[in-house]
Write a protein that holds these residues in place. Structure first.
Motif, PDB file in Angstrom:
ATOM      1  N   TYR A 121      -6.045   0.667   8.547  1.00 31.70           N
ATOM      2  CA  TYR A 121      -4.999   0.045   7.751  1.00 31.70           C
ATOM      3  C   TYR A 121      -4.502  -1.268   8.359  1.00 31.70           C
ATOM      4  CZ  TYR A 121      -4.829   4.595   5.449  1.00 31.70           C
ATOM      5  OH  TYR A 121      -5.152   5.736   4.762  1.00 31.70           O
ATOM      6  N   ASP A 138      -2.592   5.318  -0.795  1.00 30.51           N
ATOM      7  CA  ASP A 138      -3.497   4.237  -0.381  1.00 30.51           C
ATOM      8  C   ASP A 138      -3.808   3.241  -1.493  1.00 30.51           C
ATOM      9  OD1 ASP A 138      -3.546   5.011   2.228  1.00 30.51           O
ATOM     10  OD2 ASP A 138      -5.531   5.922   2.170  1.00 30.51           O
ATOM     11  N   ASP A 139      -3.262   3.434  -2.699  1.00 33.45           N
ATOM     12  CA  ASP A 139      -3.396   2.394  -3.714  1.00 33.45           C
ATOM     13  C   ASP A 139      -2.746   1.102  -3.216  1.00 33.45           C
ATOM     14  OD1 ASP A 139      -4.797   3.759  -5.619  1.00 33.45           O
ATOM     15  OD2 ASP A 139      -3.177   3.885  -7.070  1.00 33.45           O
ATOM     16  N   VAL A 140      -3.296  -0.012  -3.657  1.00 24.76           N
ATOM     17  CA  VAL A 140      -2.780  -1.329  -3.288  1.00 24.76           C
ATOM     18  C   VAL A 140      -2.376  -2.062  -4.559  1.00 24.76           C
ATOM     19  CG1 VAL A 140      -3.340  -3.541  -2.181  1.00 24.76           C
ATOM     20  CG2 VAL A 140      -4.225  -1.393  -1.220  1.00 24.76           C
ATOM     21  N   PRO A 157      -5.583  -4.737   3.412  1.00 30.49           N
ATOM     22  CA  PRO A 157      -4.736  -3.556   3.182  1.00 30.49           C
ATOM     23  C   PRO A 157      -5.314  -2.254   3.730  1.00 30.49           C
ATOM     24  CG  PRO A 157      -4.726  -4.956   1.249  1.00 30.49           C
ATOM     25  CD  PRO A 157      -5.747  -5.538   2.174  1.00 30.49           C
ATOM     26  N   ARG A 158      -6.599  -2.047   3.527  1.00 29.94           N
ATOM     27  CA  ARG A 158      -7.277  -0.863   4.052  1.00 29.94           C
ATOM     28  C   ARG A 158      -8.762  -1.162   4.072  1.00 29.94           C
ATOM     29  NH1 ARG A 158      -6.504   1.059  -1.536  1.00 29.94           N
ATOM     30  NH2 ARG A 158      -8.603   1.292  -2.414  1.00 29.94           N
ATOM     31  N   ARG A 173       0.866  -1.191   0.000  1.00 24.49           N
ATOM     32  CA  ARG A 173       0.000   0.000   0.000  1.00 24.49           C
ATOM     33  C   ARG A 173       0.888   1.222   0.000  1.00 24.49           C
ATOM     34  NH1 ARG A 173      -1.697   3.836   3.681  1.00 24.49           N
ATOM     35  NH2 ARG A 173      -0.566   2.809   5.383  1.00 24.49           N
TER      36      ARG A 173
END
Length: 370
Positions: free
Chosen positions: A175, A81-83, A148-149, A52
């Motif tokens: 998170y 915050d992209d995974v 991840p989030r 992330r």
């Protein structure tokens, strides 16, 4: 309390860091598909190594590179915050003398500097239909975020919440590796949700979260490590940014850490020897609101200095080996957890906090400059 503000090299401010790395404002991408509901989990691959993007402000981005070095051409960009999938960790193919860390992650779309990325997994859980009883006979349990989030539904207006929520412009999330207290349960649109909050160090914020994102923490997994060994000592070396656990003269654990940096000629992590005085499963740390830091769900916190310095887990950077905190000793989650379990005195899962009445029973933390 002391904590990390997102500076990835010593003495670089947050604003300068954003300029230096080319981060800029933008809209948030969802690389694995859109969220169909505000609290629904996104669909990421299960069990594989993911990352992330943790660096930068909300709505900021960074370029992926064609090769593992800062001067390589960009292939695409990822947003805060992209995974994304991590195929492997590699070393920079051009030595960067401005950075201690030379680690990069290879993704399907290019390379990204590893310190910018929180290593995560997507490990959904089977929701409980009833919460267990705590030590007071009340329903509740400690849970760890294992996706991840995840989004959440706040039970009060965002304007009245802690600054990490209030100042996020509606983008606040929980998170991977954060730990919270679950005190209630409900069924919503065919899914189970837990009501999460923080027991220690926080405003009374409550938020509903998809239960699949939350793994119950068990007594067994926090069982003490070598509790009968009295001759324990933690040694932190500020020069090498390392932590060592000793039983007598025998080293039993080692890891890289991030301590406080040097400001006005002095280390923000004081070079002293002090006993552990408080341990918590999870603690909210803040100072000066979001202008400094306001960090929820900090797991495996071991307070050892009267000014508030602690050894604890972090989820907002991956730049271990570099001094960059406000004074605390930042660790990877699994390192912080092992140290927390090993350090005396021992602590029970419920209530998940112990203020040490007699420091003679505590492990001492020795911080040295070299």
């Amino acid at each position: 309390m002391y904590n990390y503000i997102m500076n990835f090299d010593q003495n670089i401010s947050r604003r300068d860091f954003l300029k230096f790395t080319g981060l800029a404002a933008g809209s948030l991408l969802l690389p694995f598909g859109k969220v169909s509901g505000s609290n629904l989990l996104q669909e990421w691959p299960v069990g594989v190594n993911l990352g992330r993007l943790a660096a930068g402000e909300l709505r900021s981005f960074i370029d992926l590179k064609a090769e593992p070095n800062m001067n390589a051409p960009a292939t695409t960009r990822v947003w805060r915050d992209d995974v994304f999938e991590i195929k492997q960790e590699v070393i920079a193919n051009v030595l960067d003398f401005n950075r201690y860390n030379q680690k990069w992650y290879e993704t399907p779309d290019g390379y990204i500097y590893a310190p910018y990325v929180q290593p995560v997994k997507n490990l959904p859980n089977q929701p409980l239909t009833e919460l267990p009883l705590d030590d007071q006979g009340q329903r509740g349990m400690w849970v760890e975020i294992t996706v991840p989030r995840v989004n959440f539904e706040l039970t009060k207006p965002w304007s009245n919440a802690s600054s990490w929520i209030r100042d996020s412009e509606g983008l606040a999330k929980l998170y991977y590796s954060e730990v919270f207290w679950a005190s209630d349960i409900r069924s919503m649109d065919g899914r189970i949700e837990y009501l999460l909050s923080e027991k220690y160090g926080a405003l009374p914020d409550y938020y509903w979260v998809d239960a699949r994102a939350c793994r119950p923490i068990t007594e067994e997994e926090i069982s003490p490590i070598h509790p009968d060994v009295g001759d324990k000592r933690v040694l932190v070396n500020l020069q090498t940014q390392t932590l060592h656990c000793f039983e007598g003269s025998h080293e039993v654990y080692f890891c890289e850490v991030s301590t406080g940096y040097i400001r006005e000629g002095e280390w923000l992590t004081p070079p002293e020897t002090t006993p552990v005085w408080r341990k918590l499963v999870s603690l909210h740390m803040s100072a000066g609101g979001v202008s400094q830091y306001d960090s929820p769900g900090i797991a495996w916190t071991t307070l050892y200095h009267p000014d508030g310095q602690a050894i604890h887990s972090v989820y907002w950077h991956n730049n271990f080996g570099v001094a960059l905190s406000h004074g605390c000793i930042n660790c990877l989650p699994h390192d912080a957890k092992w140290i927390w379990r090993w350090i005396n005195p021992t602590i029970a899962l419920y209530p998940g906090e112990l203020t040490v009445p007699d420091s003679s029973q505590s492990t001492f933390v020795q911080v040295i400059e070299s």
